[in-house]
Design a protein around this motif. Sequence first.
Motif, PDB file in Angstrom:
ATOM      1  N   ILE A 173       0.850  -1.201   0.000  1.00 41.64           N
ATOM      2  CA  ILE A 173       0.000   0.000   0.000  1.00 41.64           C
ATOM      3  C   ILE A 173       0.878   1.241   0.000  1.00 41.64           C
ATOM      4  O   ILE A 173       1.795   1.368   0.809  1.00 41.64           O
ATOM      5  CB  ILE A 173      -0.928   0.044   1.234  1.00 41.64           C
ATOM      6  N   SER A 174       0.584   2.122  -0.935  1.00 38.66           N
ATOM      7  CA  SER A 174       1.285   3.394  -0.957  1.00 38.66           C
ATOM      8  C   SER A 174       0.243   4.468  -1.251  1.00 38.66           C
ATOM      9  O   SER A 174      -0.325   4.507  -2.345  1.00 38.66           O
ATOM     10  CB  SER A 174       2.376   3.349  -2.022  1.00 38.66           C
ATOM     11  N   GLY A 175      -0.043   5.287  -0.248  1.00 37.22           N
ATOM     12  CA  GLY A 175      -1.111   6.280  -0.396  1.00 37.22           C
ATOM     13  C   GLY A 175      -2.427   5.568  -0.657  1.00 37.22           C
ATOM     14  O   GLY A 175      -2.799   4.654   0.073  1.00 37.22           O
ATOM     15  N   ASP A 176      -3.096   5.946  -1.751  1.00 40.13           N
ATOM     16  CA  ASP A 176      -4.395   5.347  -2.080  1.00 40.13           C
ATOM     17  C   ASP A 176      -4.260   4.066  -2.899  1.00 40.13           C
ATOM     18  O   ASP A 176      -5.244   3.392  -3.182  1.00 40.13           O
ATOM     19  CB  ASP A 176      -5.234   6.347  -2.899  1.00 40.13           C
ATOM     20  N   LYS A 177      -3.036   3.748  -3.296  1.00 43.27           N
ATOM     21  CA  LYS A 177      -2.836   2.637  -4.255  1.00 43.27           C
ATOM     22  C   LYS A 177      -2.449   1.328  -3.572  1.00 43.27           C
ATOM     23  O   LYS A 177      -1.685   1.316  -2.617  1.00 43.27           O
ATOM     24  CB  LYS A 177      -1.717   3.013  -5.238  1.00 43.27           C
ATOM     25  N   ILE A 178      -2.984   0.231  -4.131  1.00 43.68           N
ATOM     26  CA  ILE A 178      -2.560  -1.104  -3.694  1.00 43.68           C
ATOM     27  C   ILE A 178      -1.875  -1.752  -4.892  1.00 43.68           C
ATOM     28  O   ILE A 178      -2.470  -1.885  -5.961  1.00 43.68           O
ATOM     29  CB  ILE A 178      -3.756  -1.949  -3.207  1.00 43.68           C
TER      30      ILE A 178
END
Length: 224
Positions: free
Chosen positions: A181-186
């Motif tokens: 997970i990085s910010g809103d992204k998976i």
Amino acid sequence: MIRIFCFSGTGHSMAVAKFFSESLRTEITDISQETTIPCTKSEISIIVFPVYCGNIPKIVKSVLPKINSKYFVLIATYGRISTGNVLWESARLVKGKVIAAEYVPTGHTYLEEPAEFDDEILKPVLKMIKQPKEIVVKKEIKGILPFIFPNLRSRLGVKINRTSDCNKCALCERSCPMQAISGDKISKRCIRCLRCVKSCPRNALKVTYNPLLKKYIEKYISQK
Ligand SMILES: Cc1cc2nc3c(=O)[nH]c(=O)nc-3n(C[C@H](O)[C@H](O)[C@H](O)COP(=O)(O)O)c2cc1C
Ligand code: SF4
Ligand code: SF4
């Protein structure tokens, strides 16, 4: 010295690891990308992890050869569908003698069942730990399905979406064992273990299942 290592997405394997932890008064080391594996040799290492798509979860596969131990106890939890050939495969990855290997049926992650299991299965394992003796882990028929893009199948079958309840506390990011997970992204590294979903204090990660996957799991389990 006895060490317990556990990888657990939604707590089923952790419940099993806790059984050993309480019985043997030993702490549990959580397996994730950031786990530092102790370099000192232990007498016995107990490894608890779930079966994912008939395979050993990627993260566990990478850690098994790094554990320095004379003896190993291998415990694989599974959601009452299939076990693949996971115990035999993990026995080949560890560098030490296997003294016990057991599958433990539990609730299935994707049915959101409680983390309960029958601890009677593990009582003989405790005896084997007291008198370590190498065993032969039986090879089983794995079938074809576990070889067909297991990770991609999980990603297609299970979607995770962030709702507006998210306050960007980043707890999910920190709890992700794959650093996916990085910010809103998976990212594609995600193994759909659902640990992030369970760890969100605001219930802001919603899971949607492909109806075919859900139907397959429910039908398979109801037939057993
Ligand atoms: C990605 C994924 C794949 C799974 N594949 C299988 C499987 O092949 N066979 C099975 O019986 N259960 C399967 N399950 C269910 C888990 O093995 C079972 O619920 C396990 O106890 C989960 O443990 P955990 O909560 O510690 O992660 C799968 C679960 C997930 C999340
Ligand atoms: S844990 Fe929940 S609230 Fe916190 S960032 Fe993740 S989704 Fe948002
Ligand atoms: S992002 Fe994927 S791998 Fe990371 S905790 Fe969530 S489901 Fe597990």
